[in-house]
Motif scaffolding. Sequence first.
Motif, mmCIF file in Angstrom:
data_model
loop_
_atom_site.group_PDB
_atom_site.id
_atom_site.type_symbol
_atom_site.label_atom_id
_atom_site.label_comp_id
_atom_site.label_asym_id
_atom_site.label_seq_id
_atom_site.Cartn_x
_atom_site.Cartn_y
_atom_site.Cartn_z
ATOM 1 N N CYS A 197 2.573 1.428 18.683
ATOM 2 C CA CYS A 197 2.782 2.956 18.457
ATOM 3 C C CYS A 197 2.521 3.188 16.947
ATOM 4 N N THR A 226 7.137 8.132 26.124
ATOM 5 C CA THR A 226 8.182 8.567 25.713
ATOM 6 C C THR A 226 9.473 8.529 26.931
ATOM 7 N N HIS A 278 9.990 9.472 32.164
ATOM 8 C CA HIS A 278 9.217 9.287 30.992
ATOM 9 C C HIS A 278 8.086 9.999 31.041
ATOM 10 N N ALA A 330 3.036 9.082 25.795
ATOM 11 C CA ALA A 330 3.184 9.151 24.562
ATOM 12 C C ALA A 330 1.979 9.609 23.531
ATOM 13 N N HIS A 338 11.001 -2.007 24.522
ATOM 14 C CA HIS A 338 11.139 -0.752 23.976
ATOM 15 C C HIS A 338 10.993 -0.976 22.396
ATOM 16 N N GLU A 342 6.258 14.472 20.561
ATOM 17 C CA GLU A 342 5.456 15.191 21.590
ATOM 18 C C GLU A 342 6.213 16.564 21.983
ATOM 19 N N VAL A 357 10.799 11.072 16.228
ATOM 20 C CA VAL A 357 10.976 10.317 17.474
ATOM 21 C C VAL A 357 10.759 11.391 18.739
ATOM 22 N N TYR A 414 11.231 13.017 26.142
ATOM 23 C CA TYR A 414 10.745 14.369 26.425
ATOM 24 C C TYR A 414 11.728 15.459 26.912
ATOM 25 N N LEU A 461 1.932 3.505 26.553
ATOM 26 C CA LEU A 461 3.048 3.875 25.488
ATOM 27 C C LEU A 461 3.857 5.196 26.221
ATOM 28 N N GLU A 512 -1.052 6.395 20.636
ATOM 29 C CA GLU A 512 -0.621 5.167 21.199
ATOM 30 C C GLU A 512 -2.198 4.182 20.888
ATOM 31 N N ASN A 514 6.856 0.332 26.405
ATOM 32 C CA ASN A 514 5.515 0.022 27.267
ATOM 33 C C ASN A 514 5.808 0.075 28.741
ATOM 34 N N ARG A 532 11.064 4.968 23.201
ATOM 35 C CA ARG A 532 9.636 4.802 23.408
ATOM 36 C C ARG A 532 9.522 3.433 23.839
#
Length: 476
Positions: free
Chosen positions: A29, A58, A13, A16, A43, A149, A146, A61, A56, A19, A51, A49
């Motif tokens: 989010c 992603t 991960h 993100a 989730h 980033e 979604v 990516y 937060l 946040e 915690n 995404r």
Amino acid sequence: MIKNDDAKWRHTHQQARLEEILPNGVVRCHLSPRNCTLREGQHGFCGVRMNRNGRLVTLNYGKSVHATEETIETEAVNHFSPGERILSMGNIGCMLNCAYCHNWKTSQAKYVEDKDVYHYTPEQVVDIALRHGIRMLSWTYNDPVVWHEFVRETAMLARQKGLMNLYKSAFYITPEAVEELLPLMDIFSISLKAIDEEYYRKYTTGRLQPVLDGIKQVYRAGVHLEVSNLMITDISDDEGSARKMADWVLKELDATVPLHFVRFHPDYRMRDTVRTPIPRLIRAREVALEMGVEQVYLGNVYDTPFSNTYCKDCGTLLIDRFGLNAKAEGLDEKGCCRKCGRNAHVKMRGPVGAPSFVETIPASEVLERKTFQWHGDVRSLHVQARNASAQPVKLYVRRTLSNGTAPWRVVQLSPQESFRFIIAQSMPNETGCEVLLPKDLQTNLHEVFDRAHFPTVSIEQTGIQSTDVTPLPAYR
Ligand code: SF4
């Protein structure tokens, strides 16, 4: 249907954006209007995404379906550089869960299998485009929202390298996120499902108003915008729905924003129905034109003139389209009618880079041959090829016609490269296509059901499908 809660793609991960840190290790989010509030380990609705340690993150990516060369027409964009070749990038997950999603196998995170996930860096994406002479990246398929980033970082790099960016989305997104995209995108193609709050709640699990607000935000910013509407059989393919759609475009945007009515195919949780009857699409187009929308197109419909562009003054054919192919022979370099000079509101970006073609192939090349016939509504194919060798290799593909053949397109693959591209029927007398490849090249052909469909199974796995209505795998 297997759920892939333990898939490897979930194991890494990255921090993100958008946040909000709340007390007691909770995060919120601000990417989509769901504004998921997540406790440790939870989730979001999108499944990509979550915690992690009070932050937060992603999960997707750089995790993508296979990068695929297509044409700009695939993305319901008819008024920007017709015929432009694009590099389509889809990812995994979605902030919606539409009952008829034709990319559900990748949009719904719980069904995403590792075999369908490819890993890219921003540099690799840009490099693929540059090496294959492609000038535009398209953020598409499941939904780019979604993938925020990765989309931002890659789009930024692409801009620096002289590439353009197209954003194709259902646009269930917050104003903050839109603001971050506006400086990076050249085109937004937005799928507006219906002007009906109840429809959004029932069939998409989202809400209408944020989508409308997002479209208006793009329009106000002056970025190129086109709107498409998938007409679902017996649900949103009636004259009243078309009237509401056209009315909203005219009141909130303007008459020059192109509007696309798109044919639906049964899929995912909505298979007990039929494709949108073409007469209903034609009627929707007539209604919107009568109301004053200047350019209204039909999508996923072949053998009709309703995806062409004609001059509003003199009637000259400006852009001749068949399926996902376009020839803009009636337009000048400023996007005006060559005959009468009227502005057709088509943004031109110079000559479109064409692939290379040859008439004959050197006899010395040892080749294997694969053929495919267009059938029913399957009028395009993804060819995916992997060069496992340490040498560059060439693959050849050509169209077969009822009265002959076309030249061979040459696709060059670098050592170890995997490349995927679309070939779509381009004229009525074209019956299929033929692929010739060096013996060691690994190749798979995937039947494409309608535009922006990303097939995850190949005909080598499933055979040619006897039905041309719903793609495999079928949701169970
Ligand atoms: S993108 Fe949307 S669905 Fe996903 S976590 Fe953020 S608010 Fe929730």
